[in-house]
Design an enzyme around this catalytic site. Structure first.
Site, PDB file in Angstrom:
ATOM      1  N   THR A 162      17.638  23.762  40.700  1.00  0.00           N
ATOM      2  CA  THR A 162      16.378  23.699  39.953  1.00  0.00           C
ATOM      3  C   THR A 162      16.355  24.874  38.977  1.00  0.00           C
ATOM      4  OG1 THR A 162      15.305  24.780  41.853  1.00  0.00           O
ATOM      5  CG2 THR A 162      15.044  22.400  41.653  1.00  0.00           C
ATOM      6  N   LYS A 188      21.486  25.726  47.258  1.00  0.00           N
ATOM      7  CA  LYS A 188      20.681  25.989  46.080  1.00  0.00           C
ATOM      8  C   LYS A 188      19.455  26.782  46.505  1.00  0.00           C
ATOM      9  CE  LYS A 188      17.313  24.294  44.722  1.00  0.00           C
ATOM     10  NZ  LYS A 188      15.836  24.657  44.796  1.00  0.00           N
ATOM     11  N   THR A 199      12.426  27.578  49.326  1.00  0.00           N
ATOM     12  CA  THR A 199      12.893  26.448  48.531  1.00  0.00           C
ATOM     13  C   THR A 199      14.365  26.623  48.389  1.00  0.00           C
ATOM     14  OG1 THR A 199      10.953  25.854  47.326  1.00  0.00           O
ATOM     15  CG2 THR A 199      12.896  25.203  46.345  1.00  0.00           C
ATOM     16  N   GLU A 285      14.745  34.140  41.132  1.00  0.00           N
ATOM     17  CA  GLU A 285      14.189  33.889  39.802  1.00  0.00           C
ATOM     18  C   GLU A 285      13.887  35.199  39.080  1.00  0.00           C
ATOM     19  OE1 GLU A 285      12.140  29.544  40.635  1.00  0.00           O
ATOM     20  OE2 GLU A 285      10.948  31.366  40.887  1.00  0.00           O
ATOM     21  N   ASN A 407       7.626  31.235  36.738  1.00  0.00           N
ATOM     22  CA  ASN A 407       6.712  30.527  37.632  1.00  0.00           C
ATOM     23  C   ASN A 407       5.348  30.235  37.017  1.00  0.00           C
ATOM     24  OD1 ASN A 407       7.931  30.139  40.479  1.00  0.00           O
ATOM     25  ND2 ASN A 407       8.663  32.131  39.804  1.00  0.00           N
ATOM     26  N   THR A 412       5.611  22.840  33.567  1.00  0.00           N
ATOM     27  CA  THR A 412       5.640  22.443  32.156  1.00  0.00           C
ATOM     28  C   THR A 412       6.922  22.856  31.460  1.00  0.00           C
ATOM     29  OG1 THR A 412       4.470  24.506  31.599  1.00  0.00           O
ATOM     30  CG2 THR A 412       3.130  22.522  31.959  1.00  0.00           C
TER      31      THR A 412
END
Length: 412
Positions: A162, A188, A199, A285, A407, A412
């Protein structure tokens, strides 16, 4: 302080950092672009040419996603799988009865394509929560499972991503009964990562001959010191699981905990899972640094894990590391609220091999030298909290401006 962060399997472990879930005998992996994402592969599969023993470890989040529930139920029936399919871009979580039906339809379509039982198909999803799967695209993906042009394991490694910046995979080999056994892994994860799964999805395959109950025991033992010892942002997600398949094609005597080579196998499993866990933490991230916290001298391993995880989970520690600020006060504060089973006066802390706390008191250090050390990509925090036998290592990352950017606009 003792460095025990890397698994040592005597001299018998061969590591292939280019390997993955397709490396063991009898496993095929592939992936394709089914249309769930604007571009890039988004639907992948793992297939064993023979039925495999299976085990899984699942998120503790109360909001369990539909594919996780379906897969957990399937493995519970007979502890076997022969295929796993994964989609990215959509988590199929918080989707109620429709989500469960969609996960089961995915199982059924794959089973028909491969001519196997639906309960021998594991399903996994990752992505946005709360949206129904576009089942026309999922169906398209299932009809291409094992098509020759898509049978490339790198396609699988890419399809499950992702917000990850890179794929995460490797394979190792170890001798069991004089026979070469291979363990491969692909994972992942980069956000919503916290101990007790996150996640993240992890897939481990092996050609070892081992029954499902023993495989499950091995996996659960391994998870405690690997995937459950990482954090990026303190969030535990809805979809996370680690699945393991063992198809026995190495054809050695059955592995049990009493087997003379059991420890070699267990350490090899641990190496694979710990490596993948560290890669997830490193790829957090927006992250720029891998943070490792090593705790020794605790009353037991459980308490050591609490302290180590608290250090790497602290947002104040994470932001200080990003700012390359040797603010060790944030480290000891995170330790202090994690456990009441150690005495501050018996505590020693080092940051990047420089002592900063001695018997609970600050130690003078050269700020210029420390600043240079904190500019490195790998930051190690070591804490000795007494003379107990409890040890643990936890992995995390720094907290950056990019984490907020990523985040703030995830949907979007």
């Amino acid at each position: 302080m003792e460095d025990y962060s890397n698994v040592q399997v005597k001299s018998k472990l061969n590591v292939d950092f280019e390997g993955d879930v397709s490396s063991p005998l009898g496993f095929i992996a592939g992936g394709m672009h089914a249309g769930l994402r604007k571009q890039n592969n988004d639907f992948g599969w793992i297939f064993s040419t023979t039925e495999a023993q299976a085990a899984g470890v699942y998120t503790l989040n109360r909001f369990k996603a539909a594919p996780l529930i379906v897969t957990q139920e399937s493995i519970a029936q007979n502890q076997t799988l022969q295929a796993i399919v994964v989609n990215s871009a959509n988590a199929n979580a918080c989707t109620g009865e429709q989500g469960l039906k969609d996960a089961k339809d995915t199982q059924q379509w794959v089973a028909e394509q491969l001519k196997i039982l639906p309960t021998n198909v594991g399903v996994a999803s990752t992505g946005v929560i709360g949206e129904f799967l576009p089942m026309d695209k999922i169906y398209h993906g299932t009809q291409n499972v094992l098509k020759e042009q898509y049978n490339n394991s790198e396609y699988f490694n890419e399809a499950i991503l992702t917000t990850d910046k890179c794929t995460k995979n490797l394979a190792v080999q170890v001798e069991i009964d004089g026979t070469t056994v291979t363990i491969g892994g692909t994972a992942k994860g980069s956000g919503m990562i916290h101990p007790n799964m996150a996640t993240m999805l992890g897939f481990v395959t092996t050609d070892a001959n081992i029954d499902g109950e023993t495989l499950s025991q091995s996996l659960k033992m391994t998870i405690d010191d690997s995937f459950n010892m990482i954090t990026v942002d303190g969030d535990t997600s809805t979809n996370d699981m680690v699945l393991c398949m063992a198809n026995g094609q190495a054809n050695h005597a059955p592995l049990t905990t009493e087997h003379p080579d059991w420890q070699e196998f267990q350490e090899a499993m641990h190496y694979v899972c710990q490596y993948l866990a560290k890669e997830i933490a490193k790829d957090g991230e927006g992250a720029t640094k891998l943070v490792t916290a090593k705790v020794t001298g605790a009353v037991d391993d459980i308490d050591a894990r609490k302290i180590a995880k608290s250090i790497v989970s602290s947002n104040l520690v994470k932001t200080a590391i990003h700012g390359e600020d040797a603010n060790f006060g944030r480290i000891v504060a995170a330790m202090g609220y994690a456990s009441d089973q150690f005495e501050p006066d018996d505590t020693y802390v080092s940051l990047c091999d420089t002592d900063v706390v001695h018997q609970g008191m600050s130690v003078a250090f050269d700020e210029v030298t420390m600043k240079a050390k904190l500019e490195q990509d790998d930051i190690v925090i070591e804490a000795k909290v007494g003379d107990g036998h409890g040890n643990a290592v936890a992995y995390g990352c720094d907290l950056t401006y990019d984490y907020v950017r990523i985040n703030a606009s995830y949907r979007t």
